[in-house]
Design a protein around this motif. Structure first.
Motif, PDB file in Angstrom:
ATOM      1  N   UNK A   2       0.829  -1.197   0.000  1.00  0.00           N
ATOM      2  CA  UNK A   2       0.000   0.000   0.000  1.00  0.00           C
ATOM      3  C   UNK A   2       0.868   1.253   0.000  1.00  0.00           C
ATOM      4  N   UNK A   3       0.518   2.218  -0.857  1.00  0.00           N
ATOM      5  CA  UNK A   3       1.326   3.438  -0.944  1.00  0.00           C
ATOM      6  C   UNK A   3       1.105   4.353   0.257  1.00  0.00           C
ATOM      7  N   UNK A   4      -0.107   4.275   0.861  1.00  0.00           N
ATOM      8  CA  UNK A   4      -0.396   5.077   2.054  1.00  0.00           C
ATOM      9  C   UNK A   4      -0.975   4.142   3.117  1.00  0.00           C
ATOM     10  N   UNK A   5      -0.141   3.457   3.862  1.00  0.00           N
ATOM     11  CA  UNK A   5      -0.598   2.410   4.778  1.00  0.00           C
ATOM     12  C   UNK A   5      -1.162   2.908   6.111  1.00  0.00           C
ATOM     13  N   UNK A   6      -1.031   4.200   6.417  1.00  0.00           N
ATOM     14  CA  UNK A   6      -1.489   4.717   7.702  1.00  0.00           C
ATOM     15  C   UNK A   6      -2.834   5.422   7.541  1.00  0.00           C
ATOM     16  N   UNK A   7      -3.764   5.135   8.460  1.00  0.00           N
ATOM     17  CA  UNK A   7      -5.122   5.667   8.338  1.00  0.00           C
ATOM     18  C   UNK A   7      -5.554   6.310   9.651  1.00  0.00           C
ATOM     19  N   UNK A   8      -6.221   7.470   9.534  1.00  0.00           N
ATOM     20  CA  UNK A   8      -6.659   8.227  10.711  1.00  0.00           C
ATOM     21  C   UNK A   8      -8.099   8.701  10.509  1.00  0.00           C
ATOM     22  N   UNK A   9      -8.836   8.765  11.615  1.00  0.00           N
ATOM     23  CA  UNK A   9     -10.234   9.176  11.573  1.00  0.00           C
ATOM     24  C   UNK A   9     -10.418  10.470  12.356  1.00  0.00           C
ATOM     25  N   UNK A  10     -10.949  11.498  11.678  1.00  0.00           N
ATOM     26  CA  UNK A  10     -11.265  12.773  12.300  1.00  0.00           C
ATOM     27  C   UNK A  10     -12.771  12.896  12.478  1.00  0.00           C
TER      28      UNK A  10
END
Length: 257
Positions: A2-10
């Motif tokens: 995955x090119x953007x493996x980090x995920x955050x929820x606002x």
């Protein structure tokens, strides 16, 4: 990989009157567009992706929704919240952030939404109130509107109460609760003496569905609403769409959160 493996929820809220809805549009002020500009400035790069839990229409506000952010590298975003909000200028507010699994699909994770639509009579309507409340020339009695709101509860075909597009084939949606009541949320010289609220909770909504339901509750007899729900493909004049500025996405619930 995955090119953007980090995920955050606002968690997000916004005043929608000055925006042309959520989705980014060339040359138009939108919620998504402003978020992207501020995130680029604060993060110092544009290697990220944003997804919203709801794509609200032009002029519609949101009291409680969510935004998912994908990043290439793990980042402590909590200390950046004040800087995000400073540059969002108060019209958009990010109130919390947390790291979540990368494979969480935010759109599919929404279990239900509650909308509120505020309206009042045109008599004695202060101009300042138009930011949140729709001025209506006439509408039915509260008792009649309550009766009509209950007709919409259930798993029904809302084809007659949405803006139909050629690509849409599934018009069945489930409304869990629908009611009309006099609210005390707006008091003081800037607001009408009597303000009404149509509140509806469902598992999902079609394009313009809530605003067409509001219009029908104002003006249609109960028999007309029942007929359109029972015979959604019947040829008949379109249900008018109530103005957008009285509508607020009040609450968004996610599965397992």
């Amino acid at each position: 990989m995955l090119s953007r493996p980090c995920s955050y929820l606002f968690e997000i809220s916004y005043f929608g009157a000055r925006f042309k809805g959520w989705a980014k549009q060339k040359g138009q002020p939108t919620i998504e567009g402003k978020l992207e500009r501020v995130f680029r400035f604060v993060l110092g790069h544009e290697d990220f992706r944003l997804i919203g839990s709801s794509r609200t229409d032009s002029g519609v506000s949101c009291r409680q929704g969510f935004v998912q952010l994908f990043l290439r590298e793990k980042t402590d975003l909590e200390p950046l919240l004040p800087l995000f909000n400073l540059n969002l200028s108060g019209e958009i507010v990010l109130s919390a952030v947390r790291e979540i699994p990368r494979d969480l699909n935010l759109i599919q994770a929404v279990s239900q939404k509650t909308y509120r639509y505020y309206f009042a009579s045109e008599q004695g309507f202060p101009s300042f109130a138009s930011a949140f409340i729709t001025q209506v020339d006439q509408f039915d009695t509260l008792e009649k509107m309550e009766e009509k709101a209950r007709i919409f509860v259930g798993k029904l075909d809302f084809r007659a109460f949405c803006k139909v597009s050629p690509t849409k084939t599934d018009f069945e949606r489930e409304v869990l609760e629908a009611k009309v009541y006099q609210t005390k949320e707006f008091e003081g010289p800037f607001y009408p003496e009597i303000v009404y609220c149509f509140e509806v909770t469902g598992t999902g909504f079609l394009y313009h569905q809530v605003r067409k339901m509001v219009s029908a509750i104002w003006h249609f007899p109960p028999e007309e609403i029942k007929e359109r729900l029972a015979n959604p493909e019947r040829e008949s004049p379109q249900v008018p769409t109530a103005p957008s500025h009285g509508l607020v996405l009040w609450e968004t619930l996610l599965k397992d959160f």
